[in-house]
Design a protein around this motif. Structure first.
Motif: not given
Length: 337
Positions: A14-21, A271-282
């Motif tokens: 969840v690296y990308d999500q962590l950075i955003a948070l 962003y519940m119910n969105y898998p982490a891979i979706d954010f990586t791809r985004l």
């Protein structure tokens, strides 16, 4: 003076999500507030690099606490009725990682806010910390409005056993993705007593679902009977807002989203119910179907705007087919291995 701070749970997945948070906290909560990352597992190379680049961010390293909570969770879930009927792989479900967020009660902050990594902070958490002067648990979610068979505590079972009524239960129901609380509320003695009730007295049957950290957390807060506040039950209408990106309507004003009804400020965009891979791809330039993705990209690349994708493109047909096959294989392994 009480030490305050923010916890989250993360690893490299969840690296990308962590950075955003982290960036959203810096902008919308405060640039100096201490943040402690609880390790989801040992995949932490990228996380540790990021921690080293930020003066106010640390890694939770109380391994006695981590082990204690993992063992507590394993022993409790092992006797839940769902343990016998589940077809999912025990290799993943029998791990204790989902319970690691409970380590916040053993951490360094006297008062704290926990926020899942798949979230963006949208305003200061001062009101949460203020509520902790009166309450021991502070939440901001709508789980108490869900169907009686879907909430964390098993209402039909408890009513049938003449233990509790729905009226008793609903006001104290909550999620575990965002909450404020205090250090030391669940010590070794508390956990030993609660584990005895759950395992020996079969109160594990109070929990609706098997191996869900929110369900076990609800049991802990309910049995503690400590003062609890939920902003969604506040008498002040300004404090009752949505928070879920996938379903709640928001208005984006300068990369801060507000509750659409009344433009009320919200604590976080989840962003519940969105898998982490979706954010990586985004983050790699794929046009993924994520609501408020522009807001996410803003915070993810806040400090590296040159790395933000210039445009988003849909995945090729080959990629789509390959992902479907990969997902099918992965699901089969969970069921049969």
């Amino acid at each position: 003076m009480a030490k305050i701070g923010i916890y989250t749970l993360a690893n490299d997945v969840v690296y990308d999500q962590l950075i955003a948070l982290l960036n959203s906290i810096e902008v919308n909560v405060g640039s100096d507030i201490p943040i402690c990352i609880i390790p989801y597992n040992d995949k932490l190379n990228l996380v540790k690099e990021e921690i080293n680049s930020r003066k106010n961010v640390t890694l939770f390293d109380n391994w006695d606490s981590i082990q204690r909570w993992e063992e507590f969770a394993k022993e409790v879930w092992a006797v839940h009725p769902g343990a016998k009927s589940s077809k999912l792989s025990r290799n993943w479900w029998s791990s204790g990682h989902l319970q690691r967020k409970m380590c916040v009660f053993d951490g360094e902050f006297d008062k704290f806010v926990f926020c899942d990594a798949d979230s963006l902070a949208m305003k200061p958490f001062d009101d949460v910390f203020d509520k902790l002067n009166t309450y021991d648990f502070v939440f901001d979610d709508w789980i108490h409005t869900k169907n009686r068979t879907k909430v964390p505590l098993n209402i039909p079972f408890l009513e049938k056993a003449n233990l509790l009524t729905e009226k008793d239960i609903r006001p104290r129901l909550h999620c575990s993705d965002f909450f404020g609380s205090k250090r030391g509320l669940f010590n070794k003695e508390n956990l030993a007593f609660l584990k005895k009730l759950l395992v020996e007295n079969r109160e594990v049957e109070w929990l609706t679902a098997w191996w869900d950290d929110a369900h076990l957390f609800n049991y802990l807060t309910f049995k503690s009977n400590l003062p609890l506040f939920n902003f969604t039950l506040s008498e002040n209408g300004q404090e009752r807002t949505g928070n879920c990106a996938i379903s709640d309507p928001f208005v984006n004003i300068n990369n801060v989203v507000y509750n659409e009804q009344g433009l009320k400020p919200i604590h976080r965009l989840h962003y519940m119910n969105y898998p982490a891979i979706d954010f990586t791809r985004l983050c790699h330039g794929e046009d993924v179907d994520i609501r408020y993705k522009d807001v996410f990209l803003y915070y993810r690349f806040l400090k590296q705007p040159e790395q933000r994708p210039k445009e988003l493109k849909p995945p090729s047909k080959f990629k789509k087919v390959n992902r479907i096959l990969h997902k099918a294989v992965k699901k089969a392994k969970k069921v049969f291995l």
